[in-house]
Design an enzyme around this catalytic site. Structure first.
Site, PDB file in Angstrom:
ATOM      1  N   CYS A 178     -10.157 -11.834  -8.282  1.00  0.00           N
ATOM      2  CA  CYS A 178      -9.842 -12.984  -7.416  1.00  0.00           C
ATOM      3  C   CYS A 178      -8.503 -13.604  -7.791  1.00  0.00           C
ATOM      4  O   CYS A 178      -8.355 -14.843  -7.801  1.00  0.00           O
ATOM      5  CB  CYS A 178     -10.937 -14.054  -7.473  1.00  0.00           C
ATOM      6  N   GLN A 225     -12.969 -21.498 -16.772  1.00  0.00           N
ATOM      7  CA  GLN A 225     -12.938 -20.591 -17.927  1.00  0.00           C
ATOM      8  C   GLN A 225     -12.693 -21.329 -19.237  1.00  0.00           C
ATOM      9  O   GLN A 225     -12.576 -20.688 -20.292  1.00  0.00           O
ATOM     10  CB  GLN A 225     -11.847 -19.524 -17.734  1.00  0.00           C
ATOM     11  N   ASP A 261      -8.529 -26.700 -13.339  1.00  0.00           N
ATOM     12  CA  ASP A 261      -9.668 -25.826 -13.071  1.00  0.00           C
ATOM     13  C   ASP A 261     -10.201 -25.365 -14.432  1.00  0.00           C
ATOM     14  O   ASP A 261      -9.586 -24.528 -15.097  1.00  0.00           O
ATOM     15  CB  ASP A 261      -9.162 -24.650 -12.216  1.00  0.00           C
ATOM     16  N   HIS A 298      -6.749 -18.486  -9.901  1.00  0.00           N
ATOM     17  CA  HIS A 298      -7.856 -17.854  -9.170  1.00  0.00           C
ATOM     18  C   HIS A 298      -7.673 -18.212  -7.687  1.00  0.00           C
ATOM     19  O   HIS A 298      -7.126 -19.271  -7.366  1.00  0.00           O
ATOM     20  CB  HIS A 298      -9.161 -18.442  -9.714  1.00  0.00           C
ATOM     21  N   LYS A 319     -20.971 -20.479 -15.500  1.00  0.00           N
ATOM     22  CA  LYS A 319     -20.096 -19.843 -16.487  1.00  0.00           C
ATOM     23  C   LYS A 319     -20.313 -20.425 -17.883  1.00  0.00           C
ATOM     24  O   LYS A 319     -19.721 -19.984 -18.848  1.00  0.00           O
ATOM     25  CB  LYS A 319     -18.637 -19.988 -16.067  1.00  0.00           C
TER      26      LYS A 319
HETATM   27  N1  PLP Z   1     -11.511 -20.650 -11.246  1.00  0.00           N
HETATM   28  C1  PLP Z   1     -11.539 -19.732 -12.222  1.00  0.00           C
HETATM   29  C2  PLP Z   1     -10.470 -19.742 -13.271  1.00  0.00           C
HETATM   30  C3  PLP Z   1     -12.565 -18.783 -12.253  1.00  0.00           C
HETATM   31  O1  PLP Z   1     -12.592 -17.874 -13.222  1.00  0.00           O
HETATM   32  C4  PLP Z   1     -13.555 -18.823 -11.253  1.00  0.00           C
HETATM   33  C5  PLP Z   1     -14.626 -17.806 -11.213  1.00  0.00           C
HETATM   34  O2  PLP Z   1     -14.429 -16.679 -11.580  1.00  0.00           O
HETATM   35  C6  PLP Z   1     -13.486 -19.802 -10.269  1.00  0.00           C
HETATM   36  C7  PLP Z   1     -12.452 -20.691 -10.303  1.00  0.00           C
HETATM   37  C8  PLP Z   1     -14.508 -19.908  -9.184  1.00  0.00           C
HETATM   38  O3  PLP Z   1     -15.724 -20.305  -9.708  1.00  0.00           O
HETATM   39  P1  PLP Z   1     -17.019 -20.377  -8.773  1.00  0.00           P
HETATM   40  O4  PLP Z   1     -17.094 -19.056  -8.078  1.00  0.00           O
HETATM   41  O5  PLP Z   1     -18.139 -20.585  -9.736  1.00  0.00           O
HETATM   42  O6  PLP Z   1     -16.830 -21.505  -7.833  1.00  0.00           O
END
Ligand code: PLP
Length: 407
Positions: free
Chosen positions: A363, A202, A199, A122, A225
């Site tokens: 993203c 997900q 991270d 991401h 999430k």
């Molecule tokens: N990392 C992953 C794999 C994601 O799917 C997302 C959000 O879609 C993020 C990071 C960013 O999360 P946040 O916008 O809640 O900080």
């Protein structure tokens, strides 16, 4: 087994109609809906326990402090962390990664050092590193993916050098659904004395995460999430790792003492929590984790896997569908394109049928480039989704195909 119809009653929004059609919410990888207990926790917090925390001697402040610190312990137990000091509240995954990127870089990185990430990250696990790279002339080394959407582990092994300082990877891909072999990834990194950040944005909604069993150095996720509120998330870090990092931001809460000559920073976890934290959000996050725990992550995962299997089988039968992400271990994310129909067109037509899916690059523009596409349509399933909803979704897909003459 989950009793889905009973579970669905916990989520008032699921009874809504969109353009006169029952809402089918398949945008769970972007954010999940909230159970009543989480929403009630927020209003109850503001109605009954609202006072700024940590610095008050009065009753309400102490009650709010206790609730916030209790929430921290709930997160600690959820992640199986050794100590609640290892749980830092942030605004979300993005802020947690920025915190580590910034502080780790300040303390440990110099020109020529290397960070390993992957092609499926991401943007929130790419851009913070690029910001640091621009400041310090450090390099990003990127693990490629194969045609199934799995990390090329052979390439990963070869990316390590004398200058590798950190591996920062997604646990589960938000586009492909790939569940990465994180145990092996961590083992390999540690054999080179390199720490690992995962991270978990997900992963946490779908799998049991045990940070001690994983031996992961940093782990991050967002509350929204995993059925919790927006605006709050978590950075887990091993105590000895966090202790060695400088503070991220300065201000109240993160200090032990301040004079104009010198400031002594507070101990963990407060060193990284400058300013008034979201002490209502933290209790709502804890409530969300309790909710998930009470349903059971094994039962949730089994239900979601069955939805993924069913949706994959049915969408393939619809014909002229390209699915992106065919990893052996996959979470409940279905990214696809229908023939040469633009993903926005598919998404907008499905929306008119009451079906919420996400379209675009999710993203993850570098991943899109690697796949040779501009974007996908993404349906992502959560604990409250049903096979009946997938039937509605497939009927919608067939309608889109007919409209574009692809049927
Ligand atoms: N990392 C992953 C794999 C994601 O799917 C997302 C959000 O879609 C993020 C990071 C960013 O999360 P946040 O916008 O809640 O900080």
């Amino acid at each position: 087994m989950l009793d889905i119809q009973t579970v669905r009653k916990d989520f008032p929004i699921l009874t809504h109609t969109v353009y006169g059609k029952p809402l089918v919410y398949f945008d769970n990888a972007a954010t999940t809906q909230k159970p009543r207990s989480v929403v009630e926790k927020i209003s109850e917090g503001y109605y009954n326990v609202n006072a700024n925390i940590h610095r008050g001697v009065h009753f309400l402040s102490q009650a709010a402090t206790e609730a916030h610190e209790d929430a921290r312990r709930t997160v600690q137990h959820f992640l199986h962390a050794r100590s609640s000091h290892e749980i830092i509240f942030t605004r979300g995954t993005t802020e947690a990664i920025n915190l580590v990127a910034s502080c780790f870089s300040d303390e440990f990185l110099s020109a020529g050092d290397e960070i390993i990430i992957s092609e499926m990250e991401h943007h929130s696990n790419i851009v913070p590193w690029q910001i640091q790279a621009a400041k310090k002339d450090i390099a990003l080394r990127v693990i490629p993916i194969d045609e199934k959407g799995e990390l090329c582990m052979e390439s990963y092994r070869k990316l390590f050098s004398e200058r590798t300082r950190l591996v920062s990877l997604t646990h589960v891909s938000n586009v492909l659904g790939t569940i990465n072999p994180v145990e092996e990834i961590i083992r390999i990194a540690h054999s080179h004395n390199v720490p690992v950040m995962l991270d978990g944005a997900q992963a946490v909604p779908h799998t049991q995460v045990d940070v001690q069993a994983l031996d992961v150095d940093f782990y991050v996720f967002s509350a929204h999430k995993v059925y919790g509120p927006t605006g709050i998330g978590v950075l887990y870090g091993k105590e000895n790792r966090l202790d060695k990092l400088p503070p991220y931001q300065g201000g109240g809460e993160m200090i032990a003492s301040v004079t104009f000559e010198k400031t002594v920073f507070n101990e963990l976890p407060f060193k990284f929590e400058a300013g008034t934290p979201d002490y209502i959000g933290s209790t709502a996050l804890a409530e969300a984790l309790r909710y998930v725990k009470q349903l059971g992550l094994t039962a949730i995962a089994a239900h979601e896997q069955e939805l993924l299997r069913y949706a994959t089988e049915r969408i393939q039968a619809a014909g002229q569908v390209h699915i992106f992400g065919r990893a052996a271990h996959k979470s409940s994310v279905l990214s696809f394109l229908l023939a040469d129909i633009h993903p926005y067109d598919t998404g907008m037509l499905l929306d008119r049928l009451g079906i919420a899916v996400r379209t675009g690059h999710h993203c993850a523009q570098p991943l899109m480039k690697a796949l040779g596409i501009e974007g996908t349509v993404r349906a992502s399933f959560a604990l409250y989704n049903t096979k009946e909803e997938i039937d509605i979704f497939i009927a919608g897909i067939e309608q889109v195909q007919t409209m574009f003459g692809k049927k």
